[in-house]
Enzyme design. Structure first.
Site, short mmCIF file in Angstrom:
data_model
loop_
_atom_site.label_atom_id
_atom_site.label_comp_id
_atom_site.label_asym_id
_atom_site.label_seq_id
_atom_site.Cartn_x
_atom_site.Cartn_y
_atom_site.Cartn_z
N ASP A 193 0.86 -1.35 0.09
CA ASP A 193 0.03 -0.31 0.03
C ASP A 193 0.68 1.26 -0.10
O ASP A 193 1.65 1.47 0.87
CB ASP A 193 -0.78 0.03 1.18
CG ASP A 193 -1.88 1.00 1.26
OD1 ASP A 193 -2.17 1.68 0.23
OD2 ASP A 193 -2.52 1.38 2.25
N ASP B 100 -3.06 2.45 -5.72
CA ASP B 100 -2.20 2.55 -5.03
C ASP B 100 -1.96 1.35 -4.01
O ASP B 100 -1.12 1.48 -3.14
CB ASP B 100 -1.95 3.92 -4.25
CG ASP B 100 -3.04 3.81 -3.07
OD1 ASP B 100 -4.02 3.19 -3.12
OD2 ASP B 100 -2.67 4.40 -1.95
N GLU B 101 -2.60 0.06 -4.41
CA GLU B 101 -2.69 -0.75 -3.41
C GLU B 101 -2.83 -2.16 -3.97
O GLU B 101 -3.61 -2.24 -4.75
CB GLU B 101 -3.88 -0.45 -2.60
CG GLU B 101 -4.10 -1.04 -1.24
CD GLU B 101 -5.45 -0.91 -0.60
OE1 GLU B 101 -5.79 -1.65 -0.28
OE2 GLU B 101 -5.87 0.26 -0.88
#
Ligand SMILES: [Mg+2]
Length: 390
Positions: free
Chosen positions: A9, A104-105
């Site tokens: 993350d 983003d993960e």
């Protein structure tokens, strides 16, 4: 067999990309999102801004009150998507099983990569280092035997964290956490659990399943399993979204129902277009409304036949809108969504409820898609939307 799942993350992703690309923003409280004078919300806040209590999804106006010296900038999603795809590419070099959860993960299944890359925990550490080295951005990484544990571990020591939870340590890791940290436990379930004295994951794990089922119904058994760290969900690289939605926050609150209807139609078209682009159809149509006092209502309706046309989504959404008491209420936000998504080609079912207007709606949408693809999206729009284009 024990699995090794990593959850990676990125830390304050949008804000970190902006600070990386513009040295003048480094070390400063930065908020990426809607302008503070308007009705927008915070998309991301740098850690300097978070120190003042600023959080994502908070109204920008509130964020500004908490941190008057914050610098606000508009998000540049195209830029973030570019950086994201390079980061996902780094992950993909170590395992084909990368499941992006958002920009983003991602989850990575590192099980069985030892022969190629050595110890799985070392591999996770190497991926984190490579992201840092190539993109000059930090990620927080959690490694565990399941998605649940990996996700909680990545969040445990943010930012720039690296937390490993071995199978034998899972219960000790989970037990002290508040029950609200388990996915699927929303605010209401959490409050009900707390009233039963079940505020920690450990207390929930130790509660007899019969008691839980008596209070929460047949699915409570799954909750107890989760509390014990039993989570067998796979890392699935072909990530189909679970739902697709579009919403709009008005610059000024809206009372006029006709204006809401127009907005619902535009949003239905947007969602339908995204569904078709992804080759998906929605089995359930959802509608969301937020009043000026931030009270939010959501409605969902299961469909006899899954839908992917703007007209069909709109018909269901508008029906749900009209069931609400709207007179004299001021509306801040409306949204339309589709869930229970199925692959378009999976559904060749003949429906008893089939009617020609569905087919017609689909044809109109296809034509609009074509025109938009060829001439840009402003050129084609339903006649009834003509006067709402901003
Ligand atoms: Mg993040």
């Amino acid at each position: 067999m024990e699995r090794t799942i990593a959850h990676i993350d990125m830390d304050a992703f949008y804000a970190s990309v902006e600070q990386r690309d513009n040295p003048a923003l480094r070390g400063k409280p930065l908020i990426v999102g809607g302008r503070p004078g308007g009705r927008g919300v915070v998309s991301a806040a740098s850690y300097e801004a978070r120190a003042f209590g600023v959080r994502s999804a908070m109204p920008s106006s509130q964020a500004q009150r908490l941190c008057p010296q914050a610098i606000f900038i508009q998000p540049n999603i195209g830029r973030y998507a570019e950086v994201s795809s390079r980061i996902m590419e780094i992950m993909g070099r170590y395992t084909p099983l990368v499941e992006p959860v958002s920009i983003d993960e991602a989850y990575l299944d590192l099980t069985g990569t030892e022969r190629l890359h050595g110890d799985t925990v070392d591999t996770a550490r190497r991926i984190k280092a490579e992201i840092q080295q190539r993109e000059r951005l930090t990620a927080s990484v959690g490694v565990g035997p399941s998605k649940l544990v990996a996700k909680l571990a990545s969040d445990y020591d943010k930012p720039d964290g690296f937390v490993v939870v071995r199978a034998a340590e899972v219960r000790a890791f989970l037990d002290p956490m508040p029950v609200g940290r388990l996915f699927g436990v929303g605010q209401r379930t959490r409050e009900r659990l707390e009233r039963l004295g079940l505020s920690s994951v450990g207390s929930l794990a130790r509660c007899p399943e019969e008691v839980l089922i008596a209070h929460f119904g047949p699915h409570a058994g799954d909750l107890a399993k989760l509390a014990r760290g039993e989570d067998h969900r796979l890392v699935t690289p072909e990530h189909d979204p679970k739902s697709l939605s579009a919403e709009r926050t008005f610059e000024t609150d809206v009372e006029d129902v006709a204006e809401l209807e127009k907005c619902l139609l535009a949003l239905s078209d947007t969602v339908a277009r995204r569904l078709r682009k992804a080759g998906l159809r929605a089995g359930t149509v959802e509608m969301k409304l937020r009043y000026d006092d931030f009270h939010t209502v959501t409605r969902a309706r299961k469909q006899h036949e899954s839908v992917d046309s703007g007209a069909a989504l709109y018909r269901v959404a508008i029906g749900m809108l009209h069931e609400l008491q709207l007179e004299g209420r001021k509306i801040r936000l409306v949204g339309v969504g589709g869930s229970d998504l199925v692959r378009g080609e999976d559904e060749v079912q003949l429906s008893l409820f089939h009617d020609d207007s569905v087919e017609r709606g689909r044809r109109i949408d296809k034509t609009l898609d074509l025109i938009r693809d060829r001439f840009g999206r402003d050129k084609a729009t339903r006649a009834s939307l003509m006067d709402t284009e901003d």
